[in-house]
Write an enzyme that holds these catalytic residues in place. Structure first.
Site, PDB file in Angstrom:
ATOM      1  N   GLU A   1      61.692  40.304  20.014  1.00 32.89           N
ATOM      2  CA  GLU A   1      62.488  39.249  19.395  1.00 32.89           C
ATOM      3  C   GLU A   1      63.776  39.889  18.867  1.00 32.89           C
ATOM      4  O   GLU A   1      63.790  41.107  18.609  1.00 32.89           O
ATOM      5  CB  GLU A   1      61.701  38.628  18.233  1.00 32.89           C
TER       6      GLU A   1
ATOM      7  N   VAL B   1      54.868  30.343  25.251  1.00 37.13           N
ATOM      8  CA  VAL B   1      53.698  31.233  25.276  1.00 37.13           C
ATOM      9  C   VAL B   1      53.637  31.921  26.636  1.00 37.13           C
ATOM     10  O   VAL B   1      53.632  31.251  27.679  1.00 37.13           O
ATOM     11  CB  VAL B   1      52.387  30.449  25.050  1.00 37.13           C
TER      12      VAL B   1
ATOM     13  N   LEU C   1      54.669  32.850  32.352  1.00 37.71           N
ATOM     14  CA  LEU C   1      53.294  32.565  32.826  1.00 37.71           C
ATOM     15  C   LEU C   1      52.906  31.119  32.490  1.00 37.71           C
ATOM     16  O   LEU C   1      53.274  30.605  31.439  1.00 37.71           O
ATOM     17  CB  LEU C   1      52.290  33.519  32.150  1.00 37.71           C
TER      18      LEU C   1
ATOM     19  N   LYS D   1      60.399  29.022  19.803  1.00 40.03           N
ATOM     20  CA  LYS D   1      59.063  28.507  19.436  1.00 40.03           C
ATOM     21  C   LYS D   1      59.045  27.756  18.110  1.00 40.03           C
ATOM     22  O   LYS D   1      58.015  27.194  17.731  1.00 40.03           O
ATOM     23  CB  LYS D   1      58.068  29.675  19.337  1.00 40.03           C
TER      24      LYS D   1
ATOM     25  N   LYS E   1      52.386  31.560  18.729  1.00 38.91           N
ATOM     26  CA  LYS E   1      51.843  31.209  20.054  1.00 38.91           C
ATOM     27  C   LYS E   1      50.441  30.613  19.939  1.00 38.91           C
ATOM     28  O   LYS E   1      50.101  29.655  20.635  1.00 38.91           O
ATOM     29  CB  LYS E   1      51.826  32.440  20.958  1.00 38.91           C
TER      30      LYS E   1
ATOM     31  N   ASP F   1      55.102  36.228  15.678  1.00 40.69           N
ATOM     32  CA  ASP F   1      55.363  35.674  17.006  1.00 40.69           C
ATOM     33  C   ASP F   1      54.053  35.305  17.719  1.00 40.69           C
ATOM     34  O   ASP F   1      53.945  34.240  18.331  1.00 40.69           O
ATOM     35  CB  ASP F   1      56.166  36.690  17.833  1.00 40.69           C
TER      36      ASP F   1
ATOM     37  N   THR G   1      67.877  30.004  21.669  1.00 39.19           N
ATOM     38  CA  THR G   1      68.128  30.768  20.450  1.00 39.19           C
ATOM     39  C   THR G   1      66.772  31.190  19.886  1.00 39.19           C
ATOM     40  O   THR G   1      65.728  30.739  20.362  1.00 39.19           O
ATOM     41  CB  THR G   1      68.833  29.910  19.372  1.00 39.19           C
TER      42      THR G   1
ATOM     43  N   GLY H   1      60.447  39.485  28.736  1.00 41.73           N
ATOM     44  CA  GLY H   1      61.506  39.939  29.638  1.00 41.73           C
ATOM     45  C   GLY H   1      62.422  38.764  29.957  1.00 41.73           C
ATOM     46  O   GLY H   1      61.960  37.637  30.134  1.00 41.73           O
TER      47      GLY H   1
ATOM     48  N   ALA I   1      77.014  27.782  24.623  1.00 38.79           N
ATOM     49  CA  ALA I   1      77.395  28.096  23.238  1.00 38.79           C
ATOM     50  C   ALA I   1      76.494  29.177  22.661  1.00 38.79           C
ATOM     51  O   ALA I   1      75.293  29.217  22.951  1.00 38.79           O
ATOM     52  CB  ALA I   1      77.280  26.837  22.380  1.00 38.79           C
TER      53      ALA I   1
HETATM   54  N1  LIG Z   1      62.984  37.819  25.458  1.00 40.66           N
HETATM   55  C1  LIG Z   1      61.809  37.346  25.895  1.00 40.66           C
HETATM   56  O1  LIG Z   1      61.064  38.014  26.610  1.00 40.66           O
HETATM   57  C2  LIG Z   1      61.389  35.950  25.528  1.00 40.66           C
HETATM   58  C3  LIG Z   1      60.268  35.380  26.146  1.00 40.66           C
HETATM   59  C4  LIG Z   1      59.883  34.055  25.786  1.00 40.66           C
HETATM   60  C5  LIG Z   1      60.607  33.377  24.834  1.00 40.66           C
HETATM   61  N2  LIG Z   1      61.672  33.984  24.259  1.00 40.66           N
HETATM   62  C6  LIG Z   1      62.432  33.248  23.262  1.00 40.66           C
HETATM   63  O2  LIG Z   1      63.753  33.026  23.762  1.00 40.66           O
HETATM   64  C7  LIG Z   1      64.651  32.914  22.656  1.00 40.66           C
HETATM   65  C8  LIG Z   1      65.873  33.790  22.910  1.00 40.66           C
HETATM   66  O3  LIG Z   1      65.482  35.131  22.972  1.00 40.66           O
HETATM   67  P1  LIG Z   1      66.557  36.256  23.381  1.00 40.66           P
HETATM   68  O4  LIG Z   1      65.799  37.506  23.590  1.00 40.66           O
HETATM   69  O5  LIG Z   1      67.444  35.753  24.451  1.00 40.66           O
HETATM   70  O6  LIG Z   1      67.414  36.346  22.008  1.00 40.66           O
HETATM   71  P2  LIG Z   1      68.890  36.952  21.813  1.00 40.66           P
HETATM   72  O7  LIG Z   1      69.227  37.894  22.903  1.00 40.66           O
HETATM   73  O8  LIG Z   1      69.000  37.401  20.412  1.00 40.66           O
HETATM   74  O9  LIG Z   1      69.843  35.670  21.982  1.00 40.66           O
HETATM   75  C9  LIG Z   1      69.870  34.633  21.042  1.00 40.66           C
HETATM   76  C10 LIG Z   1      71.097  33.804  21.302  1.00 40.66           C
HETATM   77  O10 LIG Z   1      71.037  32.646  20.465  1.00 40.66           O
HETATM   78  C11 LIG Z   1      72.321  32.467  19.854  1.00 40.66           C
HETATM   79  N3  LIG Z   1      72.172  31.687  18.631  1.00 40.66           N
HETATM   80  C12 LIG Z   1      71.587  32.028  17.458  1.00 40.66           C
HETATM   81  N4  LIG Z   1      71.647  31.022  16.578  1.00 40.66           N
HETATM   82  C13 LIG Z   1      72.297  30.000  17.222  1.00 40.66           C
HETATM   83  C14 LIG Z   1      72.676  28.687  16.853  1.00 40.66           C
HETATM   84  N5  LIG Z   1      72.406  28.206  15.630  1.00 40.66           N
HETATM   85  N6  LIG Z   1      73.328  27.916  17.752  1.00 40.66           N
HETATM   86  C15 LIG Z   1      73.619  28.384  18.988  1.00 40.66           C
HETATM   87  N7  LIG Z   1      73.279  29.630  19.402  1.00 40.66           N
HETATM   88  C16 LIG Z   1      72.625  30.429  18.525  1.00 40.66           C
HETATM   89  C17 LIG Z   1      72.826  33.875  19.638  1.00 40.66           C
HETATM   90  O11 LIG Z   1      74.205  33.834  19.409  1.00 40.66           O
HETATM   91  P3  LIG Z   1      74.955  35.041  18.637  1.00 40.66           P
HETATM   92  O12 LIG Z   1      74.995  36.159  19.625  1.00 40.66           O
HETATM   93  O13 LIG Z   1      76.304  34.444  18.345  1.00 40.66           O
HETATM   94  O14 LIG Z   1      74.140  35.345  17.425  1.00 40.66           O
HETATM   95  C18 LIG Z   1      72.434  34.491  20.976  1.00 40.66           C
HETATM   96  O15 LIG Z   1      73.374  34.149  21.970  1.00 40.66           O
HETATM   97  C19 LIG Z   1      63.843  33.306  21.416  1.00 40.66           C
HETATM   98  O16 LIG Z   1      63.452  32.126  20.741  1.00 40.66           O
HETATM   99  C20 LIG Z   1      62.613  34.033  21.982  1.00 40.66           C
HETATM  100  O17 LIG Z   1      61.464  33.882  21.173  1.00 40.66           O
HETATM  101  C21 LIG Z   1      62.091  35.228  24.581  1.00 40.66           C
HETATM  102  N1  LIG Z   2      58.400  38.661  21.521  1.00 37.80           N
HETATM  103  C1  LIG Z   2      57.853  37.843  22.527  1.00 37.80           C
HETATM  104  C2  LIG Z   2      58.837  37.599  23.611  1.00 37.80           C
HETATM  105  C3  LIG Z   2      58.375  36.408  24.301  1.00 37.80           C
HETATM  106  O1  LIG Z   2      58.348  35.305  23.438  1.00 37.80           O
HETATM  107  C4  LIG Z   2      56.578  38.446  23.088  1.00 37.80           C
HETATM  108  O2  LIG Z   2      56.321  39.546  22.779  1.00 37.80           O
HETATM  109  O3  LIG Z   2      55.848  37.829  23.810  1.00 37.80           O
END
Ligand SMILES: NC(=O)c1ccc[n+]([C@@H]2O[C@H](COP(=O)([O-])OP(=O)(O)OC[C@H]3O[C@@H](n4cnc5c(N)ncnc54)[C@H](OP(=O)(O)O)[C@@H]3O)[C@@H](O)[C@H]2O)c1
Ligand SMILES: N[C@@H](CCO)C(=O)O
Length: 357
Positions: free
Chosen positions: A206, A147, A151, A117, A221, A217, A93, A337, A43
């Site tokens: 983000e 975090v 890693l 987080k 962490k 962010d 999300t 990533g 979803a």
């Molecule tokens: N990218 C990284 O390197 C990384 C590393 C560690 C942790 N994270 C964490 O991983 C999470 C996702 O990051 P991302 O880069 O994948 O973000 P993203 O590409 O923006 O994807 C977020 C997804 O969540 C969905 N969403 C938002 N609100 C929702 C809800 N209420 N119910 C269900 N789905 C919902 C969005 O749907 P819509 O498209 O419909 O809005 C989208 O599919 C974040 O919390 C981020 O901090 C990311």
């Molecule tokens: N914005 C985050 C992605 C991983 O949570 C970072 O820079 O570490």
């Protein structure tokens, strides 16, 4: 064969990579781990797709073509009617609100694995109550990717805490996004806004890059690690250097920010011009367990120092403990990533499965 049933919330950068990694690893996990991963529901914020016989390689088109608007209750009713056991909700999300569903999910029989987080950085009261609810319902909550993306930071600190190893300080380039941004900006002849856009396109930032630039962010962490080590702190107590000018901050829309992000360029150009020849800018977080201070800021580092020589979206965590003495334990590698983060989520899923019958 042990079977886990996953409902994935969030099919963005991390969520979509996770689905593909699960599909690719499925046979290996069956053979080597005796684990069957079923993914009956995926979803995003508006649409859900139910697939009783598991997702196929066509999941993205299926979600678009056959998905439908949903409420959480529809999903709970579906998994209940299908009689799925070993249910795990994955929160991929970045939503502040989605976390409000955790309670209902736990009551409905779900364990939780989160890349998001937010749940761990709300008030201490929320943090404690969530853990009480998990305990009452005999459910697990894993969040290693909170975090350092893939890693092993959270687990390392938790192990120190459990074994009474005194951690005195954690200092690091906590943000993979800001690491990429400053590593690139200090080396290349690009404007700050160009580098910021590039980082977003590569899936490092983000969804709202102001969450990175505002220091929020990294502050999250620090709080997560501090709490893991028993520190009683609230988000508001963290000292944060905010890099977003007031007129572009969270009070205005994301669209407005992107339209005007060039306003950041002269600010960072000045910082760059003020550097000595062998200096670079780095974004660091510091958690001092002796004073309880949590600090997020920009610093100047020599190019040849541990932080100054970081590349790409690498993070580096220096963990000072009693046994390690003056030489900290260092954990370094990609700190952002989609691929590394999704792999971290998948690792949490496999670890959680080990705990289940
Ligand atoms: N990218 C990284 O390197 C990384 C590393 C560690 C942790 N994270 C964490 O991983 C999470 C996702 O990051 P991302 O880069 O994948 O973000 P993203 O590409 O923006 O994807 C977020 C997804 O969540 C969905 N969403 C938002 N609100 C929702 C809800 N209420 N119910 C269900 N789905 C919902 C969005 O749907 P819509 O498209 O419909 O809005 C989208 O599919 C974040 O919390 C981020 O901090 C990311
Ligand atoms: N914005 C985050 C992605 C991983 O949570 C970072 O820079 O570490």
């Amino acid at each position: 064969m042990k079977k886990i049933n996953i409902v994935l919330f969030g099919t963005g950068n991390v969520g979509s990579k996770l689905i593909n990694q699960i599909l690719e690893a499925r046979e290996i996990l069956r053979q080597k781990e005796g684990l069957e991963i079923n993914l009956p529901v995926i979803a995003n914020s508006s649409t859900a797709f139910f697939q009783k016989e598991n997702q196929q390689a066509s999941w993205e088109a299926d979600l678009t073509n056959f998905g439908f608007p949903y409420r959480l209750e529809d999903i709970l009713e579906y998994v209940h009617n299908e009689g799925y056991e070993n249910l795990i909700a994955v929160d991929a999300t970045a939503s502040e609100q989605f976390v409000d569903n955790y309670n209902e999910l736990i009551h409905a029989g779900f364990h939780i694995v989160a890349a998001n987080k937010v749940a761990n950085t709300r008030s201490s009261q929320f943090y404690a109550r969530l853990r009480e609810t998990l305990l009452e319902h005999n459910k697990y909550f894993l969040y290693e990717t909170n975090v350092g993306a893939g890693l092993p930071i959270v687990e390392t600190l938790r192990n120190f805490h459990r074994t009474n190893e005194r951690v005195t300080r954690v200092r690091g380039v906590f943000s993979g996004s800001l690491s990429y941004i400053f590593n690139t900006y200090c080396e290349e002849e690009k404007t700050f806004s160009e580098v910021l856009t590039e980082a977003g396109d590569k899936g490092f930032t983000e969804p709202d890059p102001r969450v990175d630039l505002s220091g929020k962010d990294v502050a999250r962490k620090l709080l997560i690690l501090g709490r893991e080590l028993g520190l009683k702190k609230e988000f508001e107590e963290i000292s944060i250097q905010d890099l977003v000018p007031k007129h572009l901050n969270g009070q205005s829309t994301l669209k407005n920010f992107h339209r005007n992000k060039k306003d950041l360029d002269p600010i960072f150009l000045k910082l760059k011009k003020d550097l000595k020849q062998d200096e670079v800018i780095r974004h660091v977080g510091e958690l001092d367990l002796q004073t309880g201070a949590l600090d997020v800021k920009l610093v100047k580092e020599s190019r040849t120092s541990a932080f100054g020589s970081l590349q790409n979206a690498d993070s580096s965590f220096e963990i000072f403990t009693e046994s390690y003495g003056k030489q900290p334990l260092v954990i370094k590698g990609a700190g952002a990533g989609a691929a590394v983060t999704a792999r971290g989520v998948l690792t949490d899923l496999v670890k959680l499965a080990e705990k289940l019958h």
